[in-house]
Design a protein around this motif. Structure first.
Motif, PDB file in Angstrom:
ATOM      1  N   SER A  29     -10.844  41.979 148.251  1.00 48.85           N
ATOM      2  CA  SER A  29     -11.507  41.445 147.051  1.00 48.85           C
ATOM      3  C   SER A  29     -12.409  42.539 146.505  1.00 48.85           C
ATOM      4  CB  SER A  29     -12.369  40.229 147.389  1.00 48.85           C
ATOM      5  OG  SER A  29     -11.594  39.162 147.820  1.00 48.85           O
ATOM      6  N   GLU A  30     -12.505  42.611 145.192  1.00 52.56           N
ATOM      7  CA  GLU A  30     -13.352  43.615 144.547  1.00 52.56           C
ATOM      8  C   GLU A  30     -13.975  43.027 143.293  1.00 52.56           C
ATOM      9  OE1 GLU A  30     -11.553  47.393 143.728  1.00 52.56           O
ATOM     10  OE2 GLU A  30     -10.428  47.413 145.595  1.00 52.56           O
ATOM     11  N   GLY A  31     -15.174  43.489 142.955  1.00 51.83           N
ATOM     12  CA  GLY A  31     -15.778  43.056 141.710  1.00 51.83           C
ATOM     13  C   GLY A  31     -17.258  43.356 141.646  1.00 51.83           C
ATOM     14  N   TRP A  32     -17.825  43.040 140.483  1.00 53.97           N
ATOM     15  CA  TRP A  32     -19.235  43.314 140.236  1.00 53.97           C
ATOM     16  C   TRP A  32     -20.116  42.156 140.684  1.00 53.97           C
ATOM     17  CZ3 TRP A  32     -20.931  47.975 138.929  1.00 53.97           C
ATOM     18  CH2 TRP A  32     -20.025  48.873 138.358  1.00 53.97           C
ATOM     19  N   PHE A  90     -18.407  46.667 151.281  1.00 50.89           N
ATOM     20  CA  PHE A  90     -18.984  47.917 150.785  1.00 50.89           C
ATOM     21  C   PHE A  90     -19.555  47.682 149.396  1.00 50.89           C
ATOM     22  CE2 PHE A  90     -15.331  48.927 153.469  1.00 50.89           C
ATOM     23  CZ  PHE A  90     -15.882  49.818 154.377  1.00 50.89           C
ATOM     24  N   PHE A  91     -20.543  48.491 149.004  1.00 54.99           N
ATOM     25  CA  PHE A  91     -21.014  48.438 147.627  1.00 54.99           C
ATOM     26  C   PHE A  91     -21.272  49.843 147.101  1.00 54.99           C
ATOM     27  CE2 PHE A  91     -24.463  47.295 150.505  1.00 54.99           C
ATOM     28  CZ  PHE A  91     -25.514  48.128 150.164  1.00 54.99           C
ATOM     29  N   ALA A  92     -20.978  50.001 145.797  1.00 57.82           N
ATOM     30  CA  ALA A  92     -21.062  51.302 145.132  1.00 57.82           C
ATOM     31  C   ALA A  92     -21.704  51.124 143.763  1.00 57.82           C
ATOM     32  CB  ALA A  92     -19.656  51.890 144.985  1.00 57.82           C
ATOM     33  N   LYS A  93     -22.098  52.241 143.167  1.00 55.60           N
ATOM     34  CA  LYS A  93     -22.711  52.191 141.842  1.00 55.60           C
ATOM     35  C   LYS A  93     -21.691  51.981 140.735  1.00 55.60           C
ATOM     36  CE  LYS A  93     -26.860  54.716 143.049  1.00 55.60           C
ATOM     37  NZ  LYS A  93     -27.729  55.857 142.814  1.00 55.60           N
ATOM     38  N   SER A  94     -20.422  52.339 140.991  1.00 54.85           N
ATOM     39  CA  SER A  94     -19.376  52.127 139.989  1.00 54.85           C
ATOM     40  C   SER A  94     -18.049  51.870 140.689  1.00 54.85           C
ATOM     41  CB  SER A  94     -19.255  53.343 139.070  1.00 54.85           C
ATOM     42  OG  SER A  94     -18.649  54.417 139.760  1.00 54.85           O
ATOM     43  N   ARG A 148     -23.944  46.279 141.252  1.00 51.34           N
ATOM     44  CA  ARG A 148     -23.142  47.117 142.148  1.00 51.34           C
ATOM     45  C   ARG A 148     -21.705  46.614 142.174  1.00 51.34           C
ATOM     46  NH1 ARG A 148     -26.620  50.438 141.479  1.00 51.34           N
ATOM     47  NH2 ARG A 148     -28.236  50.956 142.997  1.00 51.34           N
ATOM     48  N   TYR A 149     -20.808  47.535 142.461  1.00 57.77           N
ATOM     49  CA  TYR A 149     -19.396  47.186 142.594  1.00 57.77           C
ATOM     50  C   TYR A 149     -19.119  46.950 144.074  1.00 57.77           C
ATOM     51  CZ  TYR A 149     -14.465  46.975 141.588  1.00 57.77           C
ATOM     52  OH  TYR A 149     -13.181  46.530 141.443  1.00 57.77           O
ATOM     53  N   PHE A 150     -18.664  45.749 144.418  1.00 55.15           N
ATOM     54  CA  PHE A 150     -18.437  45.377 145.813  1.00 55.15           C
ATOM     55  C   PHE A 150     -16.958  45.419 146.163  1.00 55.15           C
ATOM     56  CE2 PHE A 150     -22.720  44.061 145.364  1.00 55.15           C
ATOM     57  CZ  PHE A 150     -23.257  44.001 146.640  1.00 55.15           C
ATOM     58  N   ILE A 151     -16.672  45.896 147.362  1.00 51.71           N
ATOM     59  CA  ILE A 151     -15.314  45.979 147.884  1.00 51.71           C
ATOM     60  C   ILE A 151     -15.312  45.302 149.251  1.00 51.71           C
ATOM     61  CG2 ILE A 151     -13.405  47.488 148.583  1.00 51.71           C
ATOM     62  CD1 ILE A 151     -16.050  49.220 146.712  1.00 51.71           C
ATOM     63  N   LEU A 152     -14.560  44.217 149.373  1.00 56.29           N
ATOM     64  CA  LEU A 152     -14.402  43.545 150.656  1.00 56.29           C
ATOM     65  C   LEU A 152     -13.084  44.014 151.248  1.00 56.29           C
ATOM     66  CD1 LEU A 152     -15.115  41.374 152.788  1.00 56.29           C
ATOM     67  CD2 LEU A 152     -13.945  39.715 151.329  1.00 56.29           C
ATOM     68  N   LYS A 153     -13.164  44.621 152.410  1.00 50.78           N
ATOM     69  CA  LYS A 153     -11.955  45.100 153.085  1.00 50.78           C
ATOM     70  C   LYS A 153     -12.085  44.782 154.564  1.00 50.78           C
ATOM     71  CE  LYS A 153      -8.674  48.812 153.459  1.00 50.78           C
ATOM     72  NZ  LYS A 153      -8.249  50.112 153.013  1.00 50.78           N
ATOM     73  N   GLY A 154     -11.251  43.857 155.026  1.00 51.55           N
ATOM     74  CA  GLY A 154     -11.321  43.426 156.414  1.00 51.55           C
ATOM     75  C   GLY A 154     -12.659  42.777 156.691  1.00 51.55           C
TER      76      GLY A 154
END
Length: 169
Positions: free
Chosen positions: A50-53, A77-81, A67-73
Motif C-alpha cells: 500500500s502507498e499514499g500520502w 516507511f515514510f518519505a518526503k516525496s 509524508r508519502y507512506f509505503i507499507l511493505k510486508g
C-alpha cells in the motif's frame, strides 16, 4: 504553421490520468532503498503493498508534516516525496494497535499506530483512505504476530493452554 488535431476534453483528462498513474508506478519501481541508521540494514521500498500520502505528527516539535507512506510486508516507511528515499520506518512487528484517533490528534480522519514505546499520530485526506490504512496496517500487524499461521488459521493462547493441560494428563 503546424496544425495539431484537437483532442476532446474528456479524452485529454484520461490520457493525463493514465500518464500520471504510469509515472507513479514507475517511481515505485525505482524508489531508493531505506537504510536503517541503527542497524545499517537496507530495505527495498519499491512495489509496496500500500502507498499514499498521510500527514504525520513530528516526534520532537509536534508539528504536522505531509509524508508519502509505503507499507511493505511488516514495515511502514515514510518519505518526503513519492520518489525520494524514505527517511523513517515503523516496524509493525513491534506494533500493538492501529486505530482511529480523531479525538487524540484533534484532526479529522486521524489514526494512531502504537508500539510499546511510541505512538505515531497520522491523518488521511479522506475517511476512506483512513479506513484503508487502518485495514492494511492492521493486517500487516496480524501477519507478523505469533498467533497467525501461514494457513490463515488463528491460535489463541487459550487453545495452547488446553493443549498443554492435555499433554500433562
Amino acid at each position: 504553421k503546424k496544425r495539431t488535431k484537437s483532442v476532446p476534453k474528456e479524452e485529454r483528462g484520461k490520457k493525463r490520468s493514465w500518464k500520471k498513474k504510469e509515472r507513479k508506478i514507475q517511481m515505485s519501481r525505482t524508489r531508493p532503498a531505506f537504510t536503517d541508521p541503527a542497524t545499517n540494514i537496507r530495505y527495498d521500498c519499491s512495489n509496496g503493498d500500500s502507498e499514499g500520502w498521510l500527514t504525520k505528527q513530528s516526534a520532537w516539535l509536534r508539528d504536522w508534516r505531509r509524508r508519502y507512506f509505503i507499507l511493505k510486508g511488516s514495515k511502514l516507511f515514510f518519505a518526503k516525496s513519492e520518489s525520494s528515499a524514505p527517511h523513517g520506518l515503523v516496524d509493525l512487528a513491534l506494533c500493538t494497535t492501529v486505530k482511529s484517533a480523531e479525538l487524540k490528534a484533534q484532526k479529522r480522519n486521524a489514526l494512531e499506530v502504537s508500539t510499546a514505546t511510541t505512538t505515531y499520530l497520522l491523518y488521511a485526506d479522506t475517511e476512506k483512505e483512513k479506513d484503508d490504512w487502518i485495514g492494511s496496517i492492521g493486517k500487516a500487524i496480524v501477519r507478523c504476530s505469533s498467533t497467525f499461521h501461514d494457513d490463515g488459521e488463528y491460535n489463541s493462547d487459550e487453545e495452547d493452554d488446553e493443549d498443554e493441560e492435555e499433554e500433562e494428563e
